[in-house]
Write a protein that holds these residues in place. Sequence first.
Motif, PDB file in Angstrom:
ATOM      1  N   ASP A 196      19.369  73.949  21.442  1.00  0.00           N
ATOM      2  CA  ASP A 196      19.565  72.506  21.569  1.00  0.00           C
ATOM      3  C   ASP A 196      20.865  72.136  22.292  1.00  0.00           C
ATOM      4  OD1 ASP A 196      18.696  69.910  21.283  1.00  0.00           O
ATOM      5  OD2 ASP A 196      19.619  69.630  19.314  1.00  0.00           O
ATOM      6  N   PRO A 197      20.985  72.491  23.579  1.00  0.00           N
ATOM      7  CA  PRO A 197      22.238  72.224  24.306  1.00  0.00           C
ATOM      8  C   PRO A 197      22.434  70.750  24.635  1.00  0.00           C
ATOM      9  CG  PRO A 197      20.562  73.033  25.802  1.00  0.00           C
ATOM     10  CD  PRO A 197      19.973  73.135  24.426  1.00  0.00           C
ATOM     11  N   ASP A 198      23.692  70.368  24.822  1.00  0.00           N
ATOM     12  CA  ASP A 198      23.996  69.026  25.312  1.00  0.00           C
ATOM     13  C   ASP A 198      23.476  68.864  26.741  1.00  0.00           C
ATOM     14  OD1 ASP A 198      25.487  68.261  23.009  1.00  0.00           O
ATOM     15  OD2 ASP A 198      27.240  69.325  23.795  1.00  0.00           O
ATOM     16  N   ILE A 199      23.572  69.935  27.519  1.00  0.00           N
ATOM     17  CA  ILE A 199      23.238  69.901  28.945  1.00  0.00           C
ATOM     18  C   ILE A 199      22.443  71.149  29.312  1.00  0.00           C
ATOM     19  CG2 ILE A 199      24.215  69.983  31.305  1.00  0.00           C
ATOM     20  CD1 ILE A 199      26.687  68.512  30.114  1.00  0.00           C
ATOM     21  N   ILE A 200      21.414  70.974  30.121  1.00  0.00           N
ATOM     22  CA  ILE A 200      20.703  72.101  30.730  1.00  0.00           C
ATOM     23  C   ILE A 200      20.893  71.988  32.238  1.00  0.00           C
ATOM     24  CG2 ILE A 200      18.467  73.165  31.209  1.00  0.00           C
ATOM     25  CD1 ILE A 200      17.510  72.202  28.474  1.00  0.00           C
ATOM     26  N   ILE A 201      21.383  73.066  32.824  1.00  0.00           N
ATOM     27  CA  ILE A 201      21.473  73.153  34.283  1.00  0.00           C
ATOM     28  C   ILE A 201      20.452  74.192  34.712  1.00  0.00           C
ATOM     29  CG2 ILE A 201      22.930  73.583  36.291  1.00  0.00           C
ATOM     30  CD1 ILE A 201      25.370  73.050  34.475  1.00  0.00           C
ATOM     31  N   ALA A 202      19.434  73.754  35.421  1.00  0.00           N
ATOM     32  CA  ALA A 202      18.367  74.650  35.862  1.00  0.00           C
ATOM     33  C   ALA A 202      18.594  75.030  37.321  1.00  0.00           C
ATOM     34  CB  ALA A 202      17.009  73.968  35.704  1.00  0.00           C
ATOM     35  N   VAL A 203      18.444  76.311  37.604  1.00  0.00           N
ATOM     36  CA  VAL A 203      18.679  76.833  38.957  1.00  0.00           C
ATOM     37  C   VAL A 203      17.389  77.489  39.450  1.00  0.00           C
ATOM     38  CG1 VAL A 203      20.132  78.316  40.394  1.00  0.00           C
ATOM     39  CG2 VAL A 203      21.085  77.277  38.312  1.00  0.00           C
ATOM     40  N   PRO A 204      16.632  76.835  40.315  1.00  0.00           N
ATOM     41  CA  PRO A 204      15.405  77.450  40.826  1.00  0.00           C
ATOM     42  C   PRO A 204      15.723  78.607  41.759  1.00  0.00           C
ATOM     43  CG  PRO A 204      15.807  75.353  41.926  1.00  0.00           C
ATOM     44  CD  PRO A 204      16.850  75.480  40.868  1.00  0.00           C
ATOM     45  N   HIS A 205      14.925  79.665  41.654  1.00  0.00           N
ATOM     46  CA  HIS A 205      15.166  80.866  42.464  1.00  0.00           C
ATOM     47  C   HIS A 205      13.830  81.354  43.011  1.00  0.00           C
ATOM     48  CE1 HIS A 205      17.117  84.482  43.855  1.00  0.00           C
ATOM     49  NE2 HIS A 205      16.311  85.250  43.139  1.00  0.00           N
ATOM     50  N   GLY A 206      13.733  81.454  44.319  1.00  0.00           N
ATOM     51  CA  GLY A 206      12.501  81.908  44.935  1.00  0.00           C
ATOM     52  C   GLY A 206      12.541  81.701  46.430  1.00  0.00           C
ATOM     53  N   ALA A 207      11.398  81.791  47.066  1.00  0.00           N
ATOM     54  CA  ALA A 207      11.315  81.562  48.501  1.00  0.00           C
ATOM     55  C   ALA A 207      11.708  80.122  48.812  1.00  0.00           C
ATOM     56  CB  ALA A 207       9.907  81.838  48.998  1.00  0.00           C
ATOM     57  N   PRO A 208      12.404  79.893  49.928  1.00  0.00           N
ATOM     58  CA  PRO A 208      12.842  78.523  50.257  1.00  0.00           C
ATOM     59  C   PRO A 208      11.720  77.491  50.200  1.00  0.00           C
ATOM     60  CG  PRO A 208      13.861  80.095  51.745  1.00  0.00           C
ATOM     61  CD  PRO A 208      12.877  80.879  50.911  1.00  0.00           C
ATOM     62  N   SER A 209      10.525  77.869  50.615  1.00  0.00           N
ATOM     63  CA  SER A 209       9.414  76.913  50.614  1.00  0.00           C
ATOM     64  C   SER A 209       8.964  76.533  49.209  1.00  0.00           C
ATOM     65  CB  SER A 209       8.226  77.493  51.385  1.00  0.00           C
ATOM     66  OG  SER A 209       7.799  78.720  50.800  1.00  0.00           O
ATOM     67  N   ASP A 210       9.300  77.362  48.217  1.00  0.00           N
ATOM     68  CA  ASP A 210       8.882  77.101  46.834  1.00  0.00           C
ATOM     69  C   ASP A 210       9.908  76.294  46.033  1.00  0.00           C
ATOM     70  OD1 ASP A 210       6.569  78.553  47.280  1.00  0.00           O
ATOM     71  OD2 ASP A 210       7.461  80.439  46.578  1.00  0.00           O
TER      72      ASP A 210
END
Length: 287
Positions: free
Chosen positions: A219-233
């Motif tokens: 239960d964090p105050d903040i979630i920072i999501a970092v997408p990782h994959g092919a540039p088109s995705d």
Amino acid sequence: MPSSRRSLPAAALVALLLLAFAGAARAAPKRIAALTPFTANTLAELGVRPVAVGQTLGGHDRLDPRLKGVPTLALSHPNGPNVEQLALRNPQLVLSAPIWRKGEEAMKRLGMTVAYSDPRSVADLLVQTRRIGGLVGKRAAADRLAARQSAAIAAARRGIRRHPSVLLIMGVGRTSYAMLANSWGGDVVRQAGGRLLTGGLTASGGYARISDEAVVARDPDIIIAVPHGAPSDIPKLAKYLANKAGWRTTKAARRHRIFVSAGNSLLQAYTDPGATIRDVRAKFLGN
């Protein structure tokens, strides 16, 4: 005595020759390939133009403008660059990263020296900056660069008022990985004042798989999501992470504090860690 006096110039000549050979052996390489954005940008900052740079996930928008026109090498797991393409650039030194270690033997067989530099903490970045300077014969310039980086880091951390709890999560497809304190992004978030909720998670590489249930439980105050994959995705993945159903009951989601960092700054080190810390504080932590 006369023979002894005659031998002194000869001995001195031998000593001078040995020093000359040693100096030649230590001569800085002139042709260098840099496979990571950190090593490529560091060379540019030191006034060294590499013969090739590695492909950067998400594009070259954060590569130093002085690298414009430098040939780009495609990188693929687990070897890194295609050795034939690398050989065409004929580097004496290849600045690589541990992730490409599998390709080292092929490079060495072609007479290339391979050195690894992939900082996973802000402190290590300063160490690696100086190390690269030593490898390429630019030690004094590297010391000056590291001093500027250190001052920028201190300035970026000044005045931190709050320390919100944070989960930094790398999304690979539909699979989530918590970025730990021993990852580059994890250390940057800590430097920016975030408290990582990664207790009990371990991974030598800095990324530990985490379920939606575990995210909700922490239960964090903040979630920072970092997408990782092919540039088109990346755009599709970023949208998925920003609205992930499994995180809806977290404090972060309820308070609209789920953020997406779609660039590379939390995945890989660059030469401006102070700017990255400032961005994290301003865009995500608000502290």
